[in-house]
Write a protein that holds these residues in place. Structure first.
Motif, PDB file in Angstrom:
ATOM      1  N   LEU A   1      47.439  32.137  48.184  1.00 27.05           N
ATOM      2  CA  LEU A   1      46.235  32.310  47.226  1.00 27.05           C
ATOM      3  C   LEU A   1      46.502  31.433  45.945  1.00 27.05           C
ATOM      4  N   GLY A   2      45.363  31.240  45.418  1.00 30.43           N
ATOM      5  CA  GLY A   2      45.147  30.269  44.145  1.00 30.43           C
ATOM      6  C   GLY A   2      45.048  28.801  44.685  1.00 30.43           C
ATOM      7  N   ARG A   3      45.285  27.802  43.714  1.00 27.53           N
ATOM      8  CA  ARG A   3      45.071  26.349  43.964  1.00 27.53           C
ATOM      9  C   ARG A   3      46.462  25.682  44.102  1.00 27.53           C
TER      10      ARG A   3
ATOM     11  N   ASN B   1      31.425  34.492  45.603  1.00 26.68           N
ATOM     12  CA  ASN B   1      32.924  33.855  45.448  1.00 26.68           C
ATOM     13  C   ASN B   1      32.716  32.464  46.190  1.00 26.68           C
TER      14      ASN B   1
ATOM     15  N   CYS C   1      43.458  33.704  39.350  1.00 29.18           N
ATOM     16  CA  CYS C   1      43.610  33.822  40.824  1.00 29.18           C
ATOM     17  C   CYS C   1      42.819  32.745  41.626  1.00 29.18           C
ATOM     18  N   VAL C   2      41.540  32.336  41.261  1.00 28.29           N
ATOM     19  CA  VAL C   2      40.785  31.332  41.967  1.00 28.29           C
ATOM     20  C   VAL C   2      40.876  30.163  41.218  1.00 28.29           C
ATOM     21  N   ASP C   3      40.646  30.126  39.861  1.00 31.60           N
ATOM     22  CA  ASP C   3      40.637  29.034  39.171  1.00 31.60           C
ATOM     23  C   ASP C   3      42.098  28.152  39.015  1.00 31.60           C
TER      24      ASP C   3
ATOM     25  N   THR D   1      41.662  37.502  44.636  1.00 36.05           N
ATOM     26  CA  THR D   1      40.717  36.666  45.454  1.00 36.05           C
ATOM     27  C   THR D   1      39.313  36.312  44.477  1.00 36.05           C
ATOM     28  N   GLY D   2      39.411  36.974  43.447  1.00 35.38           N
ATOM     29  CA  GLY D   2      38.289  36.574  42.294  1.00 35.38           C
ATOM     30  C   GLY D   2      37.639  38.022  42.222  1.00 35.38           C
TER      31      GLY D   2
ATOM     32  N   GLN E   1      51.145  27.873  44.728  1.00 37.65           N
ATOM     33  CA  GLN E   1      50.333  29.079  45.155  1.00 37.65           C
ATOM     34  C   GLN E   1      51.105  30.278  45.081  1.00 37.65           C
TER      35      GLN E   1
ATOM     36  N   LEU F   1      35.330  30.939  47.474  1.00 35.45           N
ATOM     37  CA  LEU F   1      36.384  30.539  48.361  1.00 35.45           C
ATOM     38  C   LEU F   1      35.770  29.732  49.729  1.00 35.45           C
TER      39      LEU F   1
ATOM     40  N   LYS G   1      41.327  30.823  52.564  1.00 34.22           N
ATOM     41  CA  LYS G   1      42.795  30.594  52.191  1.00 34.22           C
ATOM     42  C   LYS G   1      43.667  30.566  53.332  1.00 34.22           C
TER      43      LYS G   1
END
Lengths: 465, 280
Positions: free
Chosen positions: B89-91, A397, B237-239, B219-220, B32, A399, A218
């Motif tokens: 963070l995130g998409r 994960n 957070c991740v999806d 971060t998942g 984000q 990422l 990220k």
């Protein structure tokens, strides 16, 4: 020295806090050997020529040699023997599953209990931390830069081993404190955070640069690290996303993943009065799962005041947790419901009210070699609870994988590596620990970090020549 | 430590800060979020990015003072520091190929809607914006939205500014009048997003919502931010944080958002008392 060995069939007992007292505090449970107990235990080692115990240690600590130093009252010498192989002695002495590693191979275990190797390691590390002030010397820079992703056991080990050889190592950590699972996962009463901090400080003294608040995948990508001048990258990013059972009711208030519950308490200190981070103080908590994480979650919930039941679908024999953790949990009054598997979490006004389970019986072994649990029809049982903690493992994960071209993962999402070197499918990138294996132990992650450090050193010193 | 480069009160309960965080600024995109801690004992809170300046290396956050942590944050001043700031963070919000979009913002959610409106405007998309507030005093970012919107409607609950009523009234009117939006992007309180989705669903207009649930690591790892989307468990957070509004279980998300309400109220009162004592 050369005194007669102590032929007692029993290990010296580990002094512990009284279970009735410790079930209400977060101070360390096991108190550690004093000098007399350590000397008595060290005298149980037969100093075998073929050293079976060393073969059982994932990082290859020269065990008979450090125990011999203890017998000579050279505790600092013993510490030096351990640190030749391990970057985190005070941690391993506390959390390693010695009973299935070094101690499982000890010849004294044939006719009694093996030598308490883990307890002796802890004694030596604690003695060093209490008596020796001097920080290690920072080695001369060898001209090479290496990036390490994640500051858990594999990352810290890889960073430490490379720093000792003169590499300039930067560790990138996503959270605000270094330590990974040692900080967010393992509770204070099993591994005091001051001990982790001390190990991290030792690495800093060796010149390791730790950058917190950087999420690789990220904030920066692996390719950007290479562009920035790092010649090798080690990925030790840990286990990842918590699994749920996909049964009804998992979104009710009062349901936690073990990761969330432990992170709130360990990383964020939610158990302390006046802390900014909230955590539920439940009356009746059910923990689903049978690993070390389940034991940690159960014992933490107990300390927050709950009556705690662990629900596990196989029998006590199959519990993946360390025997000592199960024993400590029992002593603290944690209930166990074996051969029991949840079907649904029942709610009332949005909050957990009960967990409906099914009894199981064991059938023939499955692919993992463990007996397969199968449901017994019509055997449902409902356990009242206001909090349910799911401790049933994690999935990798995505990422880093999703932002790193050329990095291959297996069907389960674990990073594919060459076992002997930790090399991934992408040139210059190495990996180890839970990111590769899925949830495993601290010491296996350290072993992987060590393997990768050796491979990185071999590769980069070749480049130099 | 991360320096507060600038601070401005947008209204009595909403504050804007520019935080020096070059790595985050370098990567940030509309939609984000970041996670911050005010001080060493602080909790981690997620805030969606309200803007960024890659050249200056700063990230803009806009927050409403709703609890202990945002109260503490608001007591920090220009050139002071906050302990932690991590992201992006995130998409990012998916904006590719959009030609005509209706942005619906509610309250402090408008802070997050703005960079999306700006990015759409910059790519030549026709942007219709509807923003809603309780009253005139709580209005924020009017000029900024006016600058990037082809059409701007402001709603207040009490009619003290713009039109009186909720944001779904002009949204429904626009769709009924034949405006054909590629997408509606709604950001605001859960209840507002729920009703936006209820408004657009009969017309089948694709509707994206930005979710902001309880989070720790971002971060998942913890799974605390899980939502039910299309019958499946997703981690915001991740999806996310953006999801297809037609698929989100808003009632569950609203319930989960109240899990620590008593604790939060108590902590907020304690913090306010503490600051009041210090001021005396």
């Amino acid at each position: 020295m050369a005194s007669k060995p102590n032929m007692s069939n029993k290990k010296n007992l580990m002094p512990t806090q009284d279970p009735a007292v410790r079930a209400h505090n977060f101070q360390e449970v096991a108190l550690g050997y004093d000098e007399a107990a350590a000397l008595d235990e060290a005298a149980r080692c037969l100093n075998c020529k073929n050293m079976p115990c060393v073969a059982g240690c994932p990082v290859g600590i020269h065990i008979p040699a450090f125990i011999a130093r203890i017998r000579e009252l050279d505790f600092e010498g013993a510490y030096q023997v351990i640190t030749e192989a391990s970057s985190l002695p005070a941690v391993c002495g506390r959390v390693c599953p010695q009973e299935s590693q070094c101690e499982a191979r000890c010849v004294r275990g044939i006719k009694g209990e093996p030598v308490g190797i883990g307890r002796l390691e802890r004694f030596v590390a604690d003695w060093h931390n209490a008596h020796i002030e001097s920080a290690p010397e920072k080695p001369a820079f060898n001209g090479h830069r290496v990036a390490v992703i994640g500051s858990g056991p594999s990352g810290l080990t890889c960073a430490g081993d490379l720093a000792k050889k003169g590499y300039a190592v930067t560790v990138f950590e996503a959270l605000h404190i270094a330590g990974g699972v040692l900080v967010y996962g393992i509770p204070e009463f099993r591994l005091p955070k001051a001990i982790v901090q001390k190990e991290v400080d030792t690495l800093k003294a060796l010149g390791v640069d730790i950058q917190t608040n950087v999420v690789i995948g990220k904030t920066l990508t692996v390719d950007e690290l290479f562009a920035d001048g790092y010649e090798a990258v080690f990925i030790g990013s840990g286990a990842g996303l918590p699994n749920f059972m996909n049964i009804p009711g998992e979104s009710l208030m009062g349901v936690y993943s073990a990761n969330e519950f432990l992170t709130r308490n360990n990383l964020m200190k939610a158990y302390r009065e006046g802390c900014d981070t909230p955590v539920m103080h439940a009356k009746k908590t059910v923990v689903v799962g049978g690993g070390n994480v389940a034991m940690d979650a159960a014992r933490t919930a107990k300390r927050l005041g709950a009556e705690v039941t662990i629900v596990y679908r196989r029998t006590e024999k199959e519990l993946p947790a360390r025997a000592e953790e199960v024993e400590h949990a029992r002593e603290e009054g944690i209930h166990f419901q074996m051969l029991t598997n949840p079907l649904e979490i029942e709610g009332k006004d949005g909050w957990v009210h009960a967990i409906r389970c099914q009894r199981m019986r064991l059938s023939e072994p499955d692919a993992s070699g463990r007996a397969r649990p199968v449901p017994i029809e019509g055997s449902e049982v409902t356990i009242e609870a206001d909090c349910v903690i799911m401790a049933i493992g994690t999935s990798p994960n995505p990422l880093i994988k999703s932002t790193t071209e050329g990095l291959e993962v297996n069907r389960r999402g674990g990073i594919i590596v060459e076992e002997a070197t930790g090399a991934t499918t992408k040139a210059g990138v190495y990996a180890g620990g839970d990111a590769v294996t899925g949830a495993a132990t601290v010491i296996l992650a350290m072993g992987a970090g060590k393997t990768a450090a050796q491979a990185i050193d071999a590769k980069l010193s070749e480049k130099k020549a | 430590m991360y320096r507060i480069v600038d601070k401005k009160a947008l209204n009595p309960t909403v504050t804007m800060m520019e935080i020096e965080a070059p790595l985050v600024a370098h990567k940030a995109q509309a939609g984000q979020f970041i996670i911050l801690r005010v001080d060493a004992d602080g909790e981690r809170i997620p805030l969606t990015i309200a803007g960024y300046d890659r050249a200056q290396g700063t990230v803009r956050i806009i927050f409403q003072i709703v609890g202990a942590t945002t109260e503490k944050l608001n007591h920090k001043n220009k050139d002071e520091y906050i302990a932690d700031f991590v992201g992006p963070l995130g998409r990012p919000t998916k904006l590719d190929g959009l030609k005509k979009v209706c942005i619906v913002g509610g309250g402090v959610g408008c802070a997050i809607a703005l960079p999306i409106a700006q990015a759409l405007h910059a790519q030549g998309c026709e942007v219709h914006t509807i923003i809603g507030f309780r009253n005139r005093d709580l209005l924020i970012l009017e000029d900024e939205f006016a600058a990037c919107s082809d059409h701007l409607t402001i709603m207040t609950d009490d009619g003290s500014y713009g039109e009186k009523g909720v944001v779904t009234v002009p949204l429904k009117a626009a769709i009924e009048a034949g405006e054909s939006y590629d997408e509606v992007i709604a950001i605001g309180p859960l209840i507002m997003m729920k009703f936006v989705v209820a408004t657009t669903r009969p017309f089948g207009v694709k509707t994206t919502v930005s979710m902001n649930p309880i989070m720790i690591d971002g971060t998942g790892m913890c799974g605390g931010c899980r939502l039910t989307v299309g019958g499946q468990t997703k981690f915001a957070c991740v999806d996310g944080p953006d999801f297809d509004g037609f698929e989100v279980d808003f009632d569950e998300a609203m319930r989960r958002g109240t899990m620590y309400r008593d604790f939060e109220r108590h902590a907020y009162e304690e913090t306010c008392n503490l600051f009041a004592k210090e001021a005396n």
